[in-house]
Design a protein around this motif. Structure first.
Motif, short mmCIF file in Angstrom:
data_model
loop_
_atom_site.label_atom_id
_atom_site.label_comp_id
_atom_site.label_asym_id
_atom_site.label_seq_id
_atom_site.Cartn_x
_atom_site.Cartn_y
_atom_site.Cartn_z
N ARG A 3 -26.76 -11.89 0.10
CA ARG A 3 -25.55 -11.11 -0.06
C ARG A 3 -24.76 -11.86 -1.12
O ARG A 3 -24.22 -12.93 -0.87
CB ARG A 3 -24.76 -11.01 1.24
CG ARG A 3 -23.51 -10.13 1.12
CD ARG A 3 -22.50 -10.34 2.23
NE ARG A 3 -23.12 -10.27 3.55
CZ ARG A 3 -23.10 -11.28 4.41
NH1 ARG A 3 -22.51 -12.42 4.09
NH2 ARG A 3 -23.67 -11.18 5.60
N GLY A 4 -24.74 -11.31 -2.32
CA GLY A 4 -24.06 -11.97 -3.43
C GLY A 4 -22.68 -11.38 -3.65
O GLY A 4 -22.37 -10.29 -3.19
N ILE A 5 -21.85 -12.12 -4.37
CA ILE A 5 -20.51 -11.66 -4.70
C ILE A 5 -20.40 -11.57 -6.22
O ILE A 5 -20.61 -12.55 -6.94
CB ILE A 5 -19.43 -12.63 -4.17
CG1 ILE A 5 -19.63 -12.88 -2.66
CG2 ILE A 5 -18.04 -12.08 -4.45
CD1 ILE A 5 -19.51 -11.64 -1.80
N ALA A 6 -20.07 -10.37 -6.71
CA ALA A 6 -19.91 -10.17 -8.15
C ALA A 6 -18.76 -11.03 -8.66
O ALA A 6 -17.69 -11.07 -8.05
CB ALA A 6 -19.65 -8.70 -8.44
N PHE A 36 -22.72 -11.86 -13.61
CA PHE A 36 -23.03 -13.05 -12.84
C PHE A 36 -22.54 -12.85 -11.41
O PHE A 36 -21.46 -12.30 -11.17
CB PHE A 36 -22.36 -14.29 -13.44
CG PHE A 36 -23.02 -14.77 -14.70
CD1 PHE A 36 -24.26 -15.40 -14.64
CD2 PHE A 36 -22.44 -14.57 -15.94
CE1 PHE A 36 -24.89 -15.84 -15.79
CE2 PHE A 36 -23.06 -15.01 -17.10
CZ PHE A 36 -24.29 -15.64 -17.02
N LEU A 37 -23.37 -13.32 -10.46
CA LEU A 37 -23.04 -13.24 -9.04
C LEU A 37 -22.97 -14.63 -8.44
O LEU A 37 -23.66 -15.55 -8.90
CB LEU A 37 -24.09 -12.43 -8.29
CG LEU A 37 -24.52 -11.07 -8.84
CD1 LEU A 37 -25.63 -10.49 -7.97
CD2 LEU A 37 -23.34 -10.12 -8.91
N ALA A 91 -26.24 -16.32 -10.01
CA ALA A 91 -27.36 -15.39 -10.22
C ALA A 91 -26.95 -14.39 -11.29
O ALA A 91 -25.75 -14.17 -11.52
CB ALA A 91 -27.73 -14.68 -8.93
N TYR A 92 -27.95 -13.79 -11.94
CA TYR A 92 -27.66 -12.82 -12.99
C TYR A 92 -28.32 -11.49 -12.66
O TYR A 92 -29.52 -11.42 -12.40
CB TYR A 92 -28.17 -13.33 -14.34
CG TYR A 92 -27.83 -12.40 -15.49
CD1 TYR A 92 -26.52 -12.28 -15.94
CD2 TYR A 92 -28.82 -11.63 -16.10
CE1 TYR A 92 -26.19 -11.43 -16.98
CE2 TYR A 92 -28.50 -10.77 -17.14
CZ TYR A 92 -27.19 -10.68 -17.59
OH TYR A 92 -26.88 -9.83 -18.62
N ILE A 126 -30.13 -17.55 -11.63
CA ILE A 126 -31.26 -17.00 -10.87
C ILE A 126 -31.39 -15.50 -11.19
O ILE A 126 -30.41 -14.76 -11.07
CB ILE A 126 -31.02 -17.17 -9.35
CG1 ILE A 126 -30.74 -18.64 -9.01
CG2 ILE A 126 -32.21 -16.64 -8.56
CD1 ILE A 126 -30.14 -18.83 -7.62
N PRO A 127 -32.56 -15.03 -11.60
CA PRO A 127 -32.72 -13.60 -11.87
C PRO A 127 -32.83 -12.81 -10.57
O PRO A 127 -33.61 -13.15 -9.69
CB PRO A 127 -34.03 -13.53 -12.67
CG PRO A 127 -34.81 -14.73 -12.21
CD PRO A 127 -33.80 -15.79 -11.90
N VAL A 128 -32.03 -11.76 -10.44
CA VAL A 128 -32.03 -10.95 -9.21
C VAL A 128 -32.02 -9.47 -9.56
O VAL A 128 -31.72 -9.07 -10.69
CB VAL A 128 -30.82 -11.29 -8.31
CG1 VAL A 128 -30.89 -12.72 -7.81
CG2 VAL A 128 -29.50 -11.03 -9.04
#
Length: 339
Positions: free
Chosen positions: A42-45, A56-57, A64-65, A92-94
């Motif tokens: 669960r990423g945050i923009a 980027f997150l 992460a990108y 990190i590529p996501v």
């Protein structure tokens, strides 16, 4: 030694798996500290990258990108999955298009529909798999039945599908608003079970790498030079920008020396890149050979890449006569793992 063997062991304390076919190392996976492909966050923009269409997150494992950012604003939480390993100093590529993979089934929440591997040719088998899928699937997620389903126990296939459906539903039901790891990607031993599905002898006891000669094979991979049949050689040297591959004829001075060395090298190139964990831009400098041989060389390379699971695109020939490839970065380079 004839036959297939899967050895599960550890290297320098890290989990590792090796696939040996007829005495030759065909694949190798070693765990690292980097986030594993398949991990779901669960990423945050945080901030968009103007001009590149990305953002980027923030994740528990660092920045992460994400390339697809339509309708996304800073501070917004979203679920993303790691697609590969990041280069040093990069994010990190996501992706938001998640896949839930297992030995027999891949559940695709963002791509509805039912697909069966083209490698399964038998119509009766395909019909049976369709029945299993329709009886087991729930919800609107998509499903891919892998080639490993051929000849497998129907109950095991149904159990696999159900397990992935439940896992995807559990992850997608997340409603949190802070950066968190929701699912760890598979480690080397789990990957071996998931991906190396052909019949093989399995050795899980400690010291299996030494018993099957894997350690000696790893020593050979430390050298950039690969000996080829007929006396030629291939040098594989990663740089920061690309992977350079140089093919040489060695002591062979016959008129067909260049073609023979190139054919031998291109047949083995996907395996060498796979074992060494190399990806990104790959430039191959073939041994001298007439332009009329290029089509034949491409055919050999395409056939070799067809047997390789890593996505690789043949971009073509440069004006200097080099073969240009673009290969997905799915692993940490072996020279970094063994350092």
């Amino acid at each position: 030694m004839k036959g297939r063997t899967i050895a599960l062991d550890h290297l320098n304390g890290a989990e590792a798996a090796a696939l040996i076919v007829d005495g030759r190392l065909e694949d190798l996976v070693v765990d690292t500290d980097a986030p594993r492909p398949g991990t779901i966050y669960r990423g945050i923009a945080e901030r968009p990258v103007k001009g590149q269409g990305g953002m980027f997150l923030r994740t528990p494992d660092g920045s992460a990108y994400l390339r697809q950012i339509k309708g996304l604003s800073p501070g917004q939480p979203l679920l993303v999955q790691v697609t590969g390993f990041a280069e040093p100093g990069k994010a990190i590529p996501v992706t938001t298009r998640m896949l839930f993979k297992s030995r027999y089934a891949i559940v695709t929440p963002e791509a509805p529909g039912l697909n069966i591997s083209r490698r399964i040719k038998d119509d009766d088998m395909r019909d049976r798999l369709l029945e299993i899928a329709h009886e087991t699937m729930t919800g609107e997620a998509g499903l891919i039945l892998r080639s490993s389903c051929s000849g497998a126990d129907p109950d095991a296939i149904a159990e696999d599908i159900d397990s992935m459906v439940q896992l995807s539903a559990q992850v997608l039901a997340d409603g949190g608003d802070t950066a968190e790891t929701l699912l760890e990607g598979d480690g080397p031993h789990a990957l071996a079970w998931r991906e190396w599905t052909e019949a093989a002898d399995l050795d899980t006891a400690e010291g299996s790498f030494e018993r099957h000669g894997v350690l000696d094979m790893l020593d050979a991979l430390r050298s950039p030079v690969v000996a080829l049949a007929g006396g030629g050689s291939m040098a594989i040297e990663p740089t920061r920008a690309l992977v350079a591959v140089d093919i040489n004829t060695g002591g062979d001075t016959s008129p067909a020396a260049g073609l023979k060395a190139n054919m031998a090298a291109l047949r083995d190139l996907p395996r060498q890149l796979r074992l060494r964990g190399l990806g990104g831009q790959v430039l191959v400098d073939p041994a001298p050979a007439p332009k009329r041989d290029r089509k034949q060389m491409e055919q050999v390379l395409r056939a070799a890449l067809k047997q390789d699971a890593t996505e690789t695109v043949i971009a073509g020939w440069t004006q200097l006569g080099l073969i240009e490839l673009q290969r997905k970065r799915e692993r940490v380079p072996l020279h970094e793992v063994l350092a």
